[in-house]
Design a protein around this motif. Structure first.
Motif, PDB file in Angstrom:
ATOM      1  N   LEU A   1       5.924  61.146  -0.670  1.00  0.00           N
ATOM      2  CA  LEU A   1       6.403  62.265  -1.477  1.00  0.00           C
ATOM      3  C   LEU A   1       7.883  62.113  -1.798  1.00  0.00           C
ATOM      4  CD1 LEU A   1       5.183  64.824  -2.687  1.00  0.00           C
ATOM      5  CD2 LEU A   1       5.876  66.063  -0.631  1.00  0.00           C
ATOM      6  N   ARG A   2       8.679  61.639  -0.825  1.00  0.00           N
ATOM      7  CA  ARG A   2      10.099  61.405  -1.077  1.00  0.00           C
ATOM      8  C   ARG A   2      10.296  60.294  -2.114  1.00  0.00           C
ATOM      9  NH1 ARG A   2      10.483  62.045   4.542  1.00  0.00           N
ATOM     10  NH2 ARG A   2      10.409  59.783   4.810  1.00  0.00           N
ATOM     11  N   LYS A   3       9.498  59.233  -2.003  1.00  0.00           N
ATOM     12  CA  LYS A   3       9.650  58.103  -2.920  1.00  0.00           C
ATOM     13  C   LYS A   3       9.141  58.396  -4.324  1.00  0.00           C
ATOM     14  CE  LYS A   3       9.487  54.507   0.646  1.00  0.00           C
ATOM     15  NZ  LYS A   3       8.729  53.373   1.213  1.00  0.00           N
ATOM     16  N   SER A   4       8.414  59.485  -4.494  1.00  0.00           N
ATOM     17  CA  SER A   4       7.936  59.816  -5.838  1.00  0.00           C
ATOM     18  C   SER A   4       9.059  60.323  -6.731  1.00  0.00           C
ATOM     19  CB  SER A   4       6.826  60.866  -5.750  1.00  0.00           C
ATOM     20  OG  SER A   4       7.323  62.095  -5.249  1.00  0.00           O
ATOM     21  N   SER A   5      10.173  60.732  -6.141  1.00  0.00           N
ATOM     22  CA  SER A   5      11.380  61.089  -6.893  1.00  0.00           C
ATOM     23  C   SER A   5      12.441  60.038  -6.584  1.00  0.00           C
ATOM     24  CB  SER A   5      11.881  62.483  -6.502  1.00  0.00           C
ATOM     25  OG  SER A   5      10.935  63.474  -6.858  1.00  0.00           O
ATOM     26  N   VAL A   6      12.722  59.180  -7.541  1.00  0.00           N
ATOM     27  CA  VAL A   6      13.634  58.052  -7.324  1.00  0.00           C
ATOM     28  C   VAL A   6      15.053  58.488  -7.664  1.00  0.00           C
ATOM     29  CG1 VAL A   6      14.180  55.679  -7.952  1.00  0.00           C
ATOM     30  CG2 VAL A   6      11.788  56.430  -7.873  1.00  0.00           C
ATOM     31  N   ARG A   7      15.945  58.369  -6.699  1.00  0.00           N
ATOM     32  CA  ARG A   7      17.359  58.701  -6.895  1.00  0.00           C
ATOM     33  C   ARG A   7      18.217  57.465  -6.632  1.00  0.00           C
ATOM     34  NH1 ARG A   7      18.355  64.120  -7.390  1.00  0.00           N
ATOM     35  NH2 ARG A   7      16.567  65.482  -6.927  1.00  0.00           N
ATOM     36  N   ALA A   8      19.372  57.419  -7.294  1.00  0.00           N
ATOM     37  CA  ALA A   8      20.273  56.274  -7.140  1.00  0.00           C
ATOM     38  C   ALA A   8      20.908  56.312  -5.756  1.00  0.00           C
ATOM     39  CB  ALA A   8      21.351  56.310  -8.208  1.00  0.00           C
ATOM     40  N   PRO A   9      20.792  55.238  -4.957  1.00  0.00           N
ATOM     41  CA  PRO A   9      21.397  55.222  -3.622  1.00  0.00           C
ATOM     42  C   PRO A   9      22.899  54.959  -3.648  1.00  0.00           C
ATOM     43  CG  PRO A   9      20.231  53.169  -4.009  1.00  0.00           C
ATOM     44  CD  PRO A   9      19.991  54.032  -5.215  1.00  0.00           C
ATOM     45  N   PHE A  10      23.416  54.476  -4.781  1.00  0.00           N
ATOM     46  CA  PHE A  10      24.851  54.203  -4.923  1.00  0.00           C
ATOM     47  C   PHE A  10      25.196  54.178  -6.410  1.00  0.00           C
ATOM     48  CE2 PHE A  10      22.498  50.232  -4.193  1.00  0.00           C
ATOM     49  CZ  PHE A  10      22.729  49.563  -5.378  1.00  0.00           C
ATOM     50  N   ASP A  11      26.490  54.177  -6.723  1.00  0.00           N
ATOM     51  CA  ASP A  11      26.929  54.033  -8.114  1.00  0.00           C
ATOM     52  C   ASP A  11      26.575  52.641  -8.607  1.00  0.00           C
ATOM     53  OD1 ASP A  11      27.959  56.522  -7.702  1.00  0.00           O
ATOM     54  OD2 ASP A  11      30.065  55.918  -7.761  1.00  0.00           O
ATOM     55  N   GLY A  12      25.995  52.544  -9.797  1.00  0.00           N
ATOM     56  CA  GLY A  12      25.627  51.229 -10.303  1.00  0.00           C
ATOM     57  C   GLY A  12      25.058  51.294 -11.707  1.00  0.00           C
ATOM     58  N   ILE A  13      24.332  50.243 -12.074  1.00  0.00           N
ATOM     59  CA  ILE A  13      23.743  50.112 -13.409  1.00  0.00           C
ATOM     60  C   ILE A  13      22.250  49.853 -13.258  1.00  0.00           C
ATOM     61  CG2 ILE A  13      23.684  48.722 -15.526  1.00  0.00           C
ATOM     62  CD1 ILE A  13      26.614  48.126 -15.112  1.00  0.00           C
ATOM     63  N   VAL A  14      21.442  50.561 -14.043  1.00  0.00           N
ATOM     64  CA  VAL A  14      20.004  50.288 -14.094  1.00  0.00           C
ATOM     65  C   VAL A  14      19.814  49.060 -14.983  1.00  0.00           C
ATOM     66  CG1 VAL A  14      17.734  51.154 -14.752  1.00  0.00           C
ATOM     67  CG2 VAL A  14      19.424  52.717 -13.760  1.00  0.00           C
ATOM     68  N   TYR A  15      19.511  47.908 -14.371  1.00  0.00           N
ATOM     69  CA  TYR A  15      19.439  46.679 -15.153  1.00  0.00           C
ATOM     70  C   TYR A  15      18.019  46.208 -15.417  1.00  0.00           C
ATOM     71  CZ  TYR A  15      18.805  44.117 -10.724  1.00  0.00           C
ATOM     72  OH  TYR A  15      18.344  43.652  -9.519  1.00  0.00           O
ATOM     73  N   ALA A  16      17.026  46.859 -14.830  1.00  0.00           N
ATOM     74  CA  ALA A  16      15.631  46.519 -15.111  1.00  0.00           C
ATOM     75  C   ALA A  16      14.811  47.802 -15.052  1.00  0.00           C
ATOM     76  CB  ALA A  16      15.091  45.495 -14.119  1.00  0.00           C
ATOM     77  N   LEU A  17      14.013  48.046 -16.088  1.00  0.00           N
ATOM     78  CA  LEU A  17      13.199  49.252 -16.174  1.00  0.00           C
ATOM     79  C   LEU A  17      11.870  48.882 -16.835  1.00  0.00           C
ATOM     80  CD1 LEU A  17      13.437  52.283 -15.489  1.00  0.00           C
ATOM     81  CD2 LEU A  17      14.195  52.659 -17.827  1.00  0.00           C
ATOM     82  N   PRO A  18      10.922  48.338 -16.059  1.00  0.00           N
ATOM     83  CA  PRO A  18       9.687  47.818 -16.646  1.00  0.00           C
ATOM     84  C   PRO A  18       8.630  48.861 -16.963  1.00  0.00           C
ATOM     85  CG  PRO A  18       9.697  47.416 -14.291  1.00  0.00           C
ATOM     86  CD  PRO A  18      11.017  48.051 -14.617  1.00  0.00           C
ATOM     87  N   VAL A  19       8.878  50.162 -16.704  1.00  0.00           N
ATOM     88  CA  VAL A  19       7.864  51.193 -16.950  1.00  0.00           C
ATOM     89  C   VAL A  19       8.336  52.151 -18.033  1.00  0.00           C
ATOM     90  CG1 VAL A  19       6.966  51.047 -14.607  1.00  0.00           C
ATOM     91  CG2 VAL A  19       8.786  52.676 -15.116  1.00  0.00           C
ATOM     92  N   LYS A  20       7.373  52.890 -18.584  1.00  0.00           N
ATOM     93  CA  LYS A  20       7.657  53.911 -19.591  1.00  0.00           C
ATOM     94  C   LYS A  20       7.120  55.254 -19.110  1.00  0.00           C
ATOM     95  CE  LYS A  20       7.427  50.709 -23.514  1.00  0.00           C
ATOM     96  NZ  LYS A  20       6.770  50.402 -24.813  1.00  0.00           N
TER      97      LYS A  20
END
Length: 382
Positions: free
Chosen positions: A188-207
């Motif tokens: 249930l926790r992993k179903s909401s994805v939050r950034a663990p640190f400041d950074g850049i989303v460099y791969a997003l294979p889902v829509k």
């Protein structure tokens, strides 16, 4: 007739820098990297970022449909509470109703035992007076034994109601229920994805709205200001490596650009990579302008040693004889054989530490491929 002089090509000893290098390849990845994977098979409910977005720590990036997960968590919680109740009963010896019933039964059997004891005592006195038969005494003794057995059984039940297998079963059910609840809460926790640190989303294979299987990659985030380069060094060069050596990274997509860094770890083993036996070296490079991207293949040059202001000579001018290096110096129109001492060398040049002085002229080879000999007369050909 006098022999005509050999026509030779020459080079000179120059003063300058020389570097010993290992040239190879590597692959880039972020030092700080985060990958989110789907904990269950479900759909992507909300997608709140795009590839290349800068994100802050704690920012919500993606949400999965968690309706089934919430139901699983509720069922697991109910099972855990039931297991906790069983454990409590185990510790206290039963439910409150069972304990009250057992106490009442024990009081009743003790009273019956005491009455049977008094009855037996009376029959024994009467037997001594001749007023009771042996059969009546025996019947009273049997009644007392029966009442005593009932009392002992209930007392034992009150003390050790549950057997060892029953205890083990209750404990196992409790552990299983706790594990199921923890797994449901984690999913249930992993179903909401939050950034663990400041950074850049460099791969997003889902829509958004896409269906994902358990374990599918949802996104990758990294701190791209510092990059890790996994470098693959051929086995013969591994002995020249050391931590803190400088490296230079190049990328074909940006010709002329060089990223500087340092060796962090040296190989601890040799692995087969394609047709090469290589050791894996990890290096870090500064990437504050974010031009170097993750997962790209790069060229890597490791500077194993570097000297400046030393005498250097073209490598092809140095020859070997009985493991000792020598050269043919050109002086007064003749070849003179000189033993030299060398230090650093790379693919093109070698450092001369003794045997020659700056601006000395050294023969490379003859024009007509004739062998060079000590004392031979020569003519320098440009």
């Amino acid at each position: 007739m006098r022999q005509s002089p050999l026509r030779v090509h020459t080079t000179t000893v120059d003063r300058g820098p020389i570097r010993s290098l290992i040239s190879t390849n590597g692959k880039v990845e972020p030092i700080r990297n985060f990958e989110a994977h789907s904990p269950v098979a479900t759909t992507v409910k909300r997608l709140l970022v795009r590839e290349g977005d800068h994100v802050r720590k704690g920012q919500l990036l993606l949400q999965l449909d968690d309706a089934d997960l919430r139901s699983q968590a509720a069922r697991a919680q109910a099972q855990m509470k039931a297991a906790q109740a069983d454990q409590s009963d185990l510790n206290t010896g039963g439910t409150r109703e069972e304990l009250l019933t057992l106490d009442a039964q024990l009081i009743k059997t003790r009273s019956a035992r005491d009455a049977a004891q008094r009855n037996l005592d009376s029959f024994r006195r009467l037997q001594q007076q001749g007023a009771a038969s042996a059969g009546e005494v025996k019947q009273a003794e049997d009644a007392l034994q029966h009442a005593q057995a009932d009392t002992t059984l209930l007392e034992q039940k009150q003390k050790d109601r549950y057997s060892q297998p029953e205890v083990a079963r209750v404990v196992a059910h409790g552990a299983e229920a706790q594990a199921a609840y923890d797994a449901a809460e984690d999913a249930l926790r992993k179903s909401s994805v939050r950034a663990p640190f400041d950074g850049i989303v460099y791969a997003l294979p889902v829509k958004q709205g896409a269906y994902v299987q358990t374990g599918d990659l949802l996104l990758q985030e990294g701190d791209l200001s510092q990059m890790l380069v996994r470098t693959f060094v051929d086995e013969p060069d591994i002995g020249r490596l050391a931590t803190a050596q400088k490296i230079e990274v190049t990328w074909d997509a940006l010709p002329g650009r060089i990223w500087n860094g340092a060796v962090i770890t040296v190989p601890s083993t040799v692995k087969l990579r394609g047709s090469r036996n290589v050791g894996e070296v990890t290096c870090t490079v500064d990437n504050r302008d974010l031009r170097l991207l993750p997962n790209v293949n790069v060229g890597v040059t490791v500077v194993t040693a570097e000297h400046s202001g030393v005498l250097t000579l073209l490598r092809e001018a140095v020859r070997m004889d009985d493991t000792r290096p020598y050269v043919f110096q050109v002086a007064d129109g003749e070849l003179r054989r000189h033993i030299v001492e060398v230090s650093l060398q790379n693919l093109t040049r070698v450092e001369i530490t003794a045997g020659l002085s700056e601006h000395s002229v050294v023969a490379l080879s003859s024009v007509d491929a004739k062998p060079l000999t000590d004392g031979a007369r020569v003519k320098v050909v440009p």
